[in-house]
Design a protein around this motif. Sequence first.
Motif: not given
Length: 292
Positions: A15-20, A48-52
Motif C-alpha cells: 500500500k505504501g502507506n501505514f493508514t491504508r 522503510f523511508v518515511r515521508n509526507r
Amino acid sequence: MTLFQIEVLVAVASKGNFTRAGEEIGLSQSGVSHTIGTLEKELGVSLFVRNRTGVQLTAAGEEIVASARLILQHSSRIKEIAAKSSGLLHTTIRIGSFPSATEHFAHPLIRELGSLYPHLETRLFEGTYPEIKEWIHSGVIDVGFHILPEEGLEGILLRKDPLKAVLSSEHPLANERALTFEQLAAEPFIMPMAGCEVLLHQEFAKRSLTPQIKYEVVDNTTILAMAEAGIGVTVVPELTLPPSLPNVKVIELSPPVYRQIGLVVRSLAACSPSTLAFMREAERLLNTPTSK
C-alpha cells in the motif's frame, strides 16, 4: 519475528502507506507503525523511508519483503493442505475390502492413517467383489478396494497385480520360464472363483480358447493344495500367494496379465470431502508403479 509482523510488513509494502495498510488488515495506523517499528528494532535495519506522502522500502527492505512474500505463500499453502485434509481428523471411514487387499493394502493403510490422524476412525468390511459393489451402492461402506474397471463405479488405480500360473513342481511344464494361455487351455484347469474368473474367462476368450475347467474353487488354500497334488493347473493373482510354496511352481504368464486393484466409490464427483481425502492419502501411501 512473527507471521503477523510479516503480514503487516507485506501490507505496508503493497500500500505504501501505514493508514491504508491498516485498513486492509484491520489494524489502526498507530498499530501498524508500532508493529513495523518493533520489527525494525528486532532486525536491526530500517525497512522503510518515511515521508509526507507515505513510505518507501529501503534496499534492505525490498530484499526482506521479497522473502516475506514467499513466507506468506508457504503459509497459505500449509493452511490449504490442512483444510483439504481436515475431513480426516474427526470422522469415520467405512472401508470394504477383499482378503488379499486387506492383508497388503487395507491393514497397512489403516495403521499409517492412525498414526497421522489419531482421531480418525475406520471400520473394515471384508467380502467378495460383488459384495463390495453392493455395499457401495447401498451405502453400507463409503469406499472399497475393488478390481478396475467396474461398471457403475468410479475409482483410482493403486496397484497392478500380475497373475501367475501355479502347478505342481512335478508337472511336465514346471520348468518352463513362462506359460501361454494356449498351454494352460490344454491342461486340466482349476478355476478360482473369488472374482478372478471373470478376468481369466476374458483372457481365454480373447484367444478363442476354451479351458478344460475340471474344478471351480473359491478358497485359495484349497486351490493351491490341489495344484500341489497335481490335480490341475491354475492361475491366481501374485498377492494371493503365500511366501513359501515348497512343492509348487509359480510361473510367469506370456504375455503378462494384471488385475488392476483400486479404490472405488459410486461417484467421485459426489464423494464427501472426508472420503476424497482418504482416497488421496491411500493413493499417496499405496500407489507403487509396477516395473513390468
